[in-house]
Design an enzyme around this catalytic site. Structure first.
Site, PDB file in Angstrom:
ATOM      1  N   GLU A  45      47.449  13.146  -1.477  1.00  0.00           N
ATOM      2  CA  GLU A  45      46.905  12.778  -2.775  1.00  0.00           C
ATOM      3  C   GLU A  45      45.439  13.227  -2.853  1.00  0.00           C
ATOM      4  O   GLU A  45      44.716  13.176  -1.862  1.00  0.00           O
ATOM      5  CB  GLU A  45      46.988  11.254  -2.942  1.00  0.00           C
ATOM      6  CG  GLU A  45      46.503  10.742  -4.286  1.00  0.00           C
ATOM      7  CD  GLU A  45      46.583   9.226  -4.387  1.00  0.00           C
ATOM      8  OE1 GLU A  45      46.740   8.720  -5.502  1.00  0.00           O
ATOM      9  OE2 GLU A  45      46.494   8.541  -3.337  1.00  0.00           O
ATOM     10  N   LYS A 117      52.279   9.738 -11.236  1.00  0.00           N
ATOM     11  CA  LYS A 117      52.314   8.464 -10.509  1.00  0.00           C
ATOM     12  C   LYS A 117      52.600   7.300 -11.455  1.00  0.00           C
ATOM     13  O   LYS A 117      51.892   7.096 -12.449  1.00  0.00           O
ATOM     14  CB  LYS A 117      50.971   8.271  -9.810  1.00  0.00           C
ATOM     15  CG  LYS A 117      50.857   7.071  -8.885  1.00  0.00           C
ATOM     16  CD  LYS A 117      49.451   7.064  -8.270  1.00  0.00           C
ATOM     17  CE  LYS A 117      49.245   5.957  -7.253  1.00  0.00           C
ATOM     18  NZ  LYS A 117      47.864   5.982  -6.739  1.00  0.00           N
ATOM     19  N   CYS A 158      51.385   7.814  -3.110  1.00  0.00           N
ATOM     20  CA  CYS A 158      50.586   6.737  -2.519  1.00  0.00           C
ATOM     21  C   CYS A 158      51.074   5.314  -2.830  1.00  0.00           C
ATOM     22  O   CYS A 158      52.012   4.843  -2.215  1.00  0.00           O
ATOM     23  CB  CYS A 158      49.112   6.924  -2.911  1.00  0.00           C
ATOM     24  SG  CYS A 158      47.937   6.013  -1.871  1.00  0.00           S
TER      25      CYS A 158
END
Length: 283
Positions: A45, A117, A158
């Site tokens: 990321e 995300k 993440c």
């Protein structure tokens, strides 16, 4: 999709607020991966940029056809390798927001797929900082899987790691074989939860997990845990750097026969209950 083992690499790096310096690091790591025989390399990321000051990430955000991402497309094409890049600071719907986007580029330099995300990092880290990613980031809405030479990839970024429902969907509805979890975990949460969450996702989905990680001190305010990992469907760590915060690559072979074997011997796909079961009035 491939049937013979395919070599993959997962990169570990310490990105800073310098686009050119980060690109130089990524280019060097791609060369290392190619030299190791990898067909696919995964970056963490914020591979291309980590802000030093509030607002910097939004200011440098670009569309996927902008010059920053096009540099990485050229890198993939010139190196003859697939890249997983995520998340990238993709320009949002207004000047105050971006999207944290995981991009898959093929070996011809074309963008094959992208995922924004879904779960944003709004967290008061115990003993650490307060983070509010949603203050400058738009959440994604779509689950994304894509075929590659390394198998069928399930995309995430993440903090998504803490939400197993996403990975259940990627495995059972989208037929993923490899789950990608590019990350920049904080040092505090990484020490407590990083490896155990990744191994749990591998075990409960019977997928490989590739978790490329940011590592070390990016600036005076931000430090990442590191410990880039490649985990097989049995939950065994098969790729890891010897140093948790060094810059480098971990390499492993994706063994499709192992995926098939684990899934055949413990047939959870056949045994799991449909969503409707859990809504039963008798429960």
């Amino acid at each position: 999709m491939a049937s013979n083992p395919v070599r993959v690499a997962a990169a570990q790096m310490t990105s800073i607020n310098d686009l050119a310096a980060n690109f130089a690091t990524c280019s060097r790591l791609v060369k290392e991966a190619v030299a190791e025989g990898a067909k696919f390399v995964c970056f963490p990321e914020s591979f291309s940029f980590i802000a030093d000051k509030d607002g910097e990430s939004v200011n440098i955000a670009e569309p996927l056809d902008g010059p920053i991402m096009q540099q990485y497309c050229s890198l993939a094409r010139e190196s003859g390798i697939w890249l997983s890049l995520g998340g990238f600071q993709e320009r949002g719907s207004d000047d105050a927001h971006l999207r944290n986007t995981h991009v898959i580029i093929d070996d011809s330099g074309s963008i094959r797929s992208s995922y924004s995300k879904i779960h944003l990092f709004d967290v008061d880290v115990p003993g650490g900082r307060v983070y509010k990613e949603s203050s400058f980031t738009e959440p994604g809405k779509d689950i994304v899987a894509v075929d590659s030479p390394a198998g069928r990839l399930g995309l995430s970024v993440c903090y998504d790691l803490r939400f197993p429902e996403l990975y259940q969907q990627l495995r059972f509805q989208h037929e993923a074989q490899i789950l990608l979890v590019p990350s920049a975990f904080t040092k505090i949460t990484g020490q407590a939860h990083w490896e155990i969450l990744l191994r749990a996702r591998a075990i409960e989905t019977q997928c490989y997990v590739i978790a490329a990680a940011q590592a070390g001190k990016h600036n005076d305010k931000r430090e990442s845990y590191g410990d880039t990992l490649i985990i097989d469907p049995w939950g065994t760590v098969v790729g890891r750097l010897p140093d948790r915060i060094s810059t480098g690559i971990a390499v492993a072979d994706i063994d499709f026969s192992l995926i098939d074997s684990v899934r055949a011997k413990i047939p959870i796909a056949k045994q799991r209950k449909p969503v409707e079961f859990w809504k039963s009035e008798s429960l």
